[in-house]
Design a protein around this motif. Sequence first.
Motif, PDB file in Angstrom:
ATOM      1  N   ARG A 401      25.072  -2.918  22.897  1.00 48.71           N
ATOM      2  CA  ARG A 401      24.105  -3.553  22.350  1.00 48.71           C
ATOM      3  C   ARG A 401      23.730  -5.123  22.733  1.00 48.71           C
ATOM      4  N   GLU A 402      24.806  -5.780  22.973  1.00 48.67           N
ATOM      5  CA  GLU A 402      24.702  -7.022  23.701  1.00 48.67           C
ATOM      6  C   GLU A 402      24.092  -7.221  24.976  1.00 48.67           C
ATOM      7  N   VAL A 403      24.308  -6.447  25.736  1.00 51.18           N
ATOM      8  CA  VAL A 403      23.638  -6.044  27.141  1.00 51.18           C
ATOM      9  C   VAL A 403      22.181  -5.955  26.892  1.00 51.18           C
ATOM     10  N   LEU A 404      21.723  -4.775  26.103  1.00 52.11           N
ATOM     11  CA  LEU A 404      20.575  -4.396  25.932  1.00 52.11           C
ATOM     12  C   LEU A 404      19.548  -5.330  25.318  1.00 52.11           C
ATOM     13  N   ALA A 405      20.277  -6.265  24.296  1.00 54.43           N
ATOM     14  CA  ALA A 405      19.435  -7.382  23.662  1.00 54.43           C
ATOM     15  C   ALA A 405      19.157  -8.313  24.236  1.00 54.43           C
ATOM     16  N   GLN A 406      19.597  -8.455  25.794  1.00 53.07           N
ATOM     17  CA  GLN A 406      19.076  -9.473  26.517  1.00 53.07           C
ATOM     18  C   GLN A 406      17.601  -9.597  26.735  1.00 53.07           C
ATOM     19  N   LYS A 407      16.909 -10.732  26.465  1.00 49.58           N
ATOM     20  CA  LYS A 407      15.372 -10.610  26.718  1.00 49.58           C
ATOM     21  C   LYS A 407      14.985 -11.876  27.344  1.00 49.58           C
ATOM     22  N   VAL A 408      13.842 -11.876  28.042  1.00 46.73           N
ATOM     23  CA  VAL A 408      13.254 -13.142  28.591  1.00 46.73           C
ATOM     24  C   VAL A 408      12.648 -13.798  27.423  1.00 46.73           C
ATOM     25  N   ARG A 409      13.034 -14.973  27.386  1.00 44.38           N
ATOM     26  CA  ARG A 409      12.373 -15.915  26.108  1.00 44.38           C
ATOM     27  C   ARG A 409      11.153 -16.674  26.497  1.00 44.38           C
ATOM     28  N   ALA A 410      10.071 -16.113  26.135  1.00 43.96           N
ATOM     29  CA  ALA A 410       8.857 -16.385  26.677  1.00 43.96           C
ATOM     30  C   ALA A 410       8.258 -17.303  25.256  1.00 43.96           C
ATOM     31  N   GLU A 411       7.787 -18.440  25.542  1.00 40.95           N
ATOM     32  CA  GLU A 411       7.118 -19.246  24.523  1.00 40.95           C
ATOM     33  C   GLU A 411       5.945 -20.163  24.629  1.00 40.95           C
ATOM     34  N   LYS A 412       5.164 -20.281  23.704  1.00 39.80           N
ATOM     35  CA  LYS A 412       4.199 -21.263  24.156  1.00 39.80           C
ATOM     36  C   LYS A 412       4.506 -22.709  23.713  1.00 39.80           C
ATOM     37  N   VAL A 413       4.971 -23.662  24.743  1.00 39.73           N
ATOM     38  CA  VAL A 413       5.485 -24.596  24.462  1.00 39.73           C
ATOM     39  C   VAL A 413       4.582 -26.072  24.695  1.00 39.73           C
ATOM     40  N   ALA A 414       3.277 -25.774  24.949  1.00 45.63           N
ATOM     41  CA  ALA A 414       2.413 -26.826  25.328  1.00 45.63           C
ATOM     42  C   ALA A 414       0.917 -26.332  24.786  1.00 45.63           C
ATOM     43  N   ILE A 415       0.259 -27.134  24.024  1.00 43.27           N
ATOM     44  CA  ILE A 415      -0.994 -26.824  23.278  1.00 43.27           C
ATOM     45  C   ILE A 415      -1.842 -28.005  23.942  1.00 43.27           C
ATOM     46  N   LYS A 416      -2.975 -27.827  24.244  1.00 46.03           N
ATOM     47  CA  LYS A 416      -4.005 -29.064  24.530  1.00 46.03           C
ATOM     48  C   LYS A 416      -4.442 -29.285  23.473  1.00 46.03           C
ATOM     49  N   ASP A 417      -4.142 -30.537  23.153  1.00 47.90           N
ATOM     50  CA  ASP A 417      -4.317 -31.203  21.705  1.00 47.90           C
ATOM     51  C   ASP A 417      -5.668 -31.870  21.559  1.00 47.90           C
ATOM     52  N   ILE A 418      -6.098 -32.591  22.371  1.00 47.43           N
ATOM     53  CA  ILE A 418      -7.514 -33.383  22.272  1.00 47.43           C
ATOM     54  C   ILE A 418      -8.296 -33.450  23.646  1.00 47.43           C
ATOM     55  N   LYS A 419      -9.609 -33.704  23.594  1.00 47.74           N
ATOM     56  CA  LYS A 419     -10.315 -33.887  24.710  1.00 47.74           C
ATOM     57  C   LYS A 419     -10.511 -35.366  24.875  1.00 47.74           C
ATOM     58  N   LEU A 420     -10.244 -35.942  25.839  1.00 46.05           N
ATOM     59  CA  LEU A 420     -10.380 -37.435  25.811  1.00 46.05           C
ATOM     60  C   LEU A 420     -12.022 -37.720  25.808  1.00 46.05           C
ATOM     61  N   ARG A 421     -12.510 -38.622  25.256  1.00 48.60           N
ATOM     62  CA  ARG A 421     -13.838 -38.900  25.415  1.00 48.60           C
ATOM     63  C   ARG A 421     -14.140 -40.177  26.270  1.00 48.60           C
ATOM     64  N   THR A 422     -15.075 -40.373  27.147  1.00 48.67           N
ATOM     65  CA  THR A 422     -15.144 -41.055  28.148  1.00 48.67           C
ATOM     66  C   THR A 422     -15.184 -42.646  27.573  1.00 48.67           C
ATOM     67  N   PHE A 423     -15.748 -42.854  26.340  1.00 46.03           N
ATOM     68  CA  PHE A 423     -16.068 -44.265  25.808  1.00 46.03           C
ATOM     69  C   PHE A 423     -14.680 -44.837  25.368  1.00 46.03           C
ATOM     70  N   ILE A 424     -13.693 -43.942  25.214  1.00 41.63           N
ATOM     71  CA  ILE A 424     -12.278 -44.321  24.819  1.00 41.63           C
ATOM     72  C   ILE A 424     -11.434 -44.437  25.810  1.00 41.63           C
TER      73      ILE A 424
END
Length: 627
Positions: A401-424
């Motif tokens: 079961r330990e062997v079969l339980a091995q998985k690829v660890r896939a995560e969403k680690v980065a999120i585009k948070d803001i859109k920079l505005r040219t005036f700032i």
Amino acid sequence: MEPLKHECGIAMVRLRKPLSYYHDKYGTWMYGLNKLYLLMEKQHNRGQEGAGLAVVKLNSRPGEEYLFRERALGSNAISEIFDAVHKSFHAYSAEQLSDAAFASSQIPYAGECYMGHLRYSTTGKSGLTFVHPMIRRSNWRAKCLAICGNFNLTNVDGIFQEITSVGQHPRNMSDTHILLEQIGHRLDREVERLFCLSKGQNLKGMDITHFIEERIDLSNVLKTCSGFWDGGYVMCGVTGSGESYAMRDPWGIRPAFYYMDDEIIVTASERPVIQTAMNLPAEAVQELMPGEAILINSNGVPRIERILEPKQYQACSFERIYFSRGSDQDIYRERKALGYLLSDRILRSIDYDIQHTIFSFIPNTAEVAYYGMIEGIDHYLDERKIRTIRENPHMSETELREVLAQKVRAEKVAIKDIKLRTFITEGNSRNDLAAHVYDITYGTVTPGVDNLVVIDDSIVRGTTLRQSIIGIMDRLQPKKIVIVSSSPQIRYPDYYGIDMRKMREFVAFRAAVALLQERGMEHILHESYQKALELRKQNFGEEVENVVKAIYKPFTAEEISDKIVDILKPEGVRAKVEIVYQSLEGLHEAIPNHPGDWYFSGDYPTPGGAHLVNEAFINYMEEDLGK
């Protein structure tokens, strides 16, 4: 990770029935206009600096307008131009708007020939003046011309000289304006040829007009003009009398697709947008072949004709990696293959420690390659499980079961948070704000233990990596950060539609120059510069050596990748950083039917490409190094 300005998008619709037919069958005479909107909106990815449309009305009378155009700037340009069109309908009553015959003769934009364009600037020129379609007007409907295209020509100066030699005086040096004058001039000659024939048959009045409009042949115009064109292109045009064309370059650099039945003819830059707009299976949509044009006469009768002999096939591979919509069945498969083929090299970079590695992607355009990468890692892990079980046939259920339980660890680690505005984002504040474009998902990485693998579709300048990505990944405190590019190192400018034209913009080039300087090999820079100056004297249409290749030749791809890390790794980053690039061999294995790889290999498909890259290197030496 930084967006590229790239190829434009084209869309053309030709209705083959009267507007009343579509009103009766589909409930609206706006059927063609609605299809144009869908085709443009589904290609929004191809142009966010501006958009335009042109409509030709076939049933106008002398004294009435028959060619209408609307253009707008900005990422909302598609909505703005169609809003403007529909606002023009407010001048008419509900009864008039429901009368297809009235619309056909009286209402603006109620036509049979539609052309749409989405623009990304590839030359740095901006403003409404440069938004397609461009129009050349005349009192003869057949001489009126609207053009648009997905293209960048390398020899605009040569075309300028050709048209000025016959007395024309263009008011603008942009390639689209020059083409408008060149094609328009040949269209004038075609109309005049038919006018002479009509006079020879003793025709008079409107009979002359009808004679010309029924016989005009745009293939004559295209064959005369296109022999001068060096570059990647899909050229489109429609005359005031309803003849239209879409032509693809003879190398097949830029893409074009079409569909036709007895009701409608549709052309666009991408296959899936036609599938979606028309609800079609992939096999119903045809690809326009290199050097071919789809030609439609004033009666709506189409034909496919070879205008130029096809050259060595060089369909753009970067189109498949980055620009086109991933909903195309072939592109989706190819992007997955790009990720899959990188899995072995990624495993080596993490010393096969899947248990302590997180896999993710940035930006969203890399998501499909990410799925392929995960499949490749999964495949390796499955094989490792099978091998472990075979080597230990008597293991306990707990161990199994330990062997079969091995998985690829896939995560969403980065999120585009803001859109920079040219005036700032001017001045000193830009770099500080750029560091916050993305945010991270805390708690996904075990500090000091886990590796972090992040896949991207391409790395061009490396600005966002240096200013944002690597730094925020390091906040998670991984043991190692592996940045993966599903495309090879981008080493050379593109001159066929993508806005990356200066040598200093390429982090791979800066890395190679840095290695030359570190190893006392700067003489290669100066020798290449002198060679470029000599080659500058050769005729632009002649094949010349790409001297920039010599800058990369002394080094392996891995050496350049390591130097790129040195350039891009910000001070204070604690994790070890590695960049893994796709190989040229992997690129062609994943995308076998689109061999155009000049961004990576420097093998330009046309003479103009090598001339221009040498010119870019001369500019680099003279401007950046102060020669």
